[in-house]
Design a protein around this motif. Sequence first.
Motif, mmCIF file in Angstrom:
data_model
loop_
_atom_site.group_PDB
_atom_site.id
_atom_site.type_symbol
_atom_site.label_atom_id
_atom_site.label_comp_id
_atom_site.label_asym_id
_atom_site.label_seq_id
_atom_site.Cartn_x
_atom_site.Cartn_y
_atom_site.Cartn_z
ATOM 1 N N VAL A 1 0.823 -1.181 0.086
ATOM 2 C CA VAL A 1 0.039 -0.128 -0.131
ATOM 3 C C VAL A 1 0.921 1.261 -0.012
ATOM 4 C CG1 VAL A 1 -1.763 1.222 1.343
ATOM 5 C CG2 VAL A 1 -1.621 -1.345 1.109
ATOM 6 N N THR A 2 0.996 2.145 -1.083
ATOM 7 C CA THR A 2 1.601 3.177 -1.035
ATOM 8 C C THR A 2 1.035 4.358 -0.337
ATOM 9 O OG1 THR A 2 0.446 3.932 -3.107
ATOM 10 C CG2 THR A 2 2.349 2.505 -3.523
ATOM 11 N N THR B 1 0.084 7.120 -1.536
ATOM 12 C CA THR B 1 -1.085 7.768 -2.620
ATOM 13 C C THR B 1 -2.150 6.735 -2.400
ATOM 14 O OG1 THR B 1 0.459 8.365 -4.039
ATOM 15 C CG2 THR B 1 -1.674 8.019 -4.915
ATOM 16 N N ASP B 2 -1.853 5.317 -2.168
ATOM 17 C CA ASP B 2 -3.086 4.233 -1.691
ATOM 18 C C ASP B 2 -4.034 4.731 -0.476
ATOM 19 O OD1 ASP B 2 -3.158 2.714 -4.169
ATOM 20 O OD2 ASP B 2 -1.479 1.572 -3.167
ATOM 21 N N ALA B 3 -3.017 5.005 0.371
ATOM 22 C CA ALA B 3 -3.524 5.424 1.701
ATOM 23 C C ALA B 3 -4.278 6.674 1.941
ATOM 24 C CB ALA B 3 -2.347 5.279 2.719
ATOM 25 N N ASN C 1 -6.015 7.654 -0.927
ATOM 26 C CA ASN C 1 -7.017 7.255 -1.565
ATOM 27 C C ASN C 1 -8.070 6.534 -0.822
ATOM 28 O OD1 ASN C 1 -6.321 8.886 -3.880
ATOM 29 N ND2 ASN C 1 -5.292 7.148 -4.841
ATOM 30 N N ILE C 2 -7.617 5.711 0.192
ATOM 31 C CA ILE C 2 -8.338 4.867 0.815
ATOM 32 C C ILE C 2 -8.994 5.716 1.879
ATOM 33 C CG2 ILE C 2 -8.478 3.192 2.622
ATOM 34 C CD1 ILE C 2 -6.174 1.557 1.025
ATOM 35 N N ILE D 1 -6.522 -5.740 2.565
ATOM 36 C CA ILE D 1 -6.121 -4.379 3.052
ATOM 37 C C ILE D 1 -7.362 -3.866 3.856
ATOM 38 C CG2 ILE D 1 -5.521 -2.152 2.191
ATOM 39 C CD1 ILE D 1 -3.223 -4.304 1.416
ATOM 40 N N GLN E 1 -8.488 -0.648 6.615
ATOM 41 C CA GLN E 1 -8.223 0.703 7.094
ATOM 42 C C GLN E 1 -9.245 0.853 8.527
ATOM 43 O OE1 GLN E 1 -6.889 3.996 6.173
ATOM 44 N NE2 GLN E 1 -7.249 3.968 8.602
ATOM 45 N N LYS F 1 -9.285 -2.751 -4.285
ATOM 46 C CA LYS F 1 -8.849 -1.895 -5.491
ATOM 47 C C LYS F 1 -9.354 -2.663 -6.810
ATOM 48 C CE LYS F 1 -4.638 0.634 -6.866
ATOM 49 N NZ LYS F 1 -3.106 0.611 -6.574
ATOM 50 N N HIS G 1 -8.023 0.707 -10.831
ATOM 51 C CA HIS G 1 -7.225 1.411 -9.689
ATOM 52 C C HIS G 1 -7.814 2.266 -8.598
ATOM 53 C CE1 HIS G 1 -3.762 -0.486 -11.745
ATOM 54 N NE2 HIS G 1 -4.321 0.191 -13.012
ATOM 55 N N TRP H 1 -10.159 2.613 -5.400
ATOM 56 C CA TRP H 1 -10.448 1.754 -4.272
ATOM 57 C C TRP H 1 -11.924 1.832 -3.865
ATOM 58 C CZ3 TRP H 1 -7.375 -1.219 -1.856
ATOM 59 C CH2 TRP H 1 -5.753 -1.233 -1.854
#
Length: 118
Positions: free
Chosen positions: A3-4, A6-8, A10-11, A77, A79, A99, A103, A105
């Motif tokens: 998890v990048t 950016t992913d974090a 976006n999530i 993944i 949160q 995801k 791409h 989420w």
Amino acid sequence: MEVTDTDAINIRSVIEYQLAAFKKDDAQGAFAFASPAIQAQFGTPGNFMQMVKTSYPAVYRPRSVFFENITTIQGNITQPVLLLAPDGVPLRALYFMEKQPNHIWRINGCFLVSLESK
């Protein structure tokens, strides 16, 4: 899955947008942030909103929201979000994230865990 940063971001945004949609009673908006599997399970935004109102009052109308660090639970993944329910009970919401092929989420489930000691 890695998890990048950016992913974090976006999530977190997806969850914040869904919480904002619940606050405005925007069933269509809230439903849009659910994964295709969740959408298929509930069929309509109205069915989804009714389930959240009934079964997840802490998610529907939290008094406060605090995001914890993303983790992986059973390969999902996840949160974790600390919520204060409308009745003042603290809970941890575990948002399972998915995801999509594009791409983006989406929320693929939410489980509430009590924080109060037994």
